[in-house]
Write an enzyme that holds these catalytic residues in place. Sequence first.
Site, PDB file in Angstrom:
ATOM      1  CD  GLU A 107      -0.221   1.733  -0.016  1.00 46.42           C
ATOM      2  OE1 GLU A 107      -1.374   2.211   0.048  1.00 46.42           O
ATOM      3  OE2 GLU A 107       0.040   0.560   0.317  1.00 46.42           O
ATOM      4  CG  HIS A 110      -4.817   1.573  -2.635  1.00 53.27           C
ATOM      5  ND1 HIS A 110      -5.780   0.671  -3.035  1.00 53.27           N
ATOM      6  CD2 HIS A 110      -3.904   0.851  -1.931  1.00 53.27           C
ATOM      7  CE1 HIS A 110      -5.480  -0.538  -2.586  1.00 53.27           C
ATOM      8  NE2 HIS A 110      -4.343  -0.451  -1.914  1.00 53.27           N
TER       9      HIS A 110
END
Length: 235
Positions: A107, A110
């Site tokens: 994550e 990202h």
Amino acid sequence: MYYPFFDPTMLHPSMLLLIPALLLSFWAQMRVKSTFDRFSQVRARGGVTGAQAARMLLDRFGLSSVPVNHVEGDLTDHYDPRDRTLSLSDAVYSSSSIAAIGIAAHEVGHAIQHSEGYAPLMFRNRVAPAVGLVSNMAIPLFIIGFMMRGQFLMNLGIVLFLGATIFHLVTLPVEYNASSRAITILNGTGALAPDELNGARSVLNAAAWTYVAAALMAVLHLVRLLILRGSSQDR
């Protein structure tokens, strides 16, 4: 792919096209669950939690303004580019397992993509709202056109579904790149030892197959719609 009314095209032989994607999707879901369960039981020797690893990595890349939030659910981890927040699920936020740290780093990957303006992610972010709307309209419009032998509605449904298919295809490099970044940025941080990186890599590779299955399903479903349109002209 969930139809709000009876779909006569389900009786068409073209339904067989979807079997490979359905099988791959089932296998991918089983693999990601078994791999996550396996490495969620292995505590990383560094002792940091998923939330701590995410915070450390974000700060390391100058993203101290990105908060790390706790979100309920099972594998509901995500980075939201709209408000630049990173959310980790119950099994990741407070866990110090290899699986949790790997997912947290994914994550963060990202978030780094967003900060760097990674083109596939930026494209996906721009089209996501529209895709969410048109993908729900595509199949019903096509089915109505198929039942009424209306070429315009069938073509419109195909065009709208093409947008959803492109979205799934663009998602592949976004997710694979985030996973690659995760392993790279974890290396040397102390969150995972070098011999523990393979475990994190296994978890992320397993998760990536779910995106491959979704993309394959979209492509095969688009092909099916084209076959159905052609068959309607022969009726």
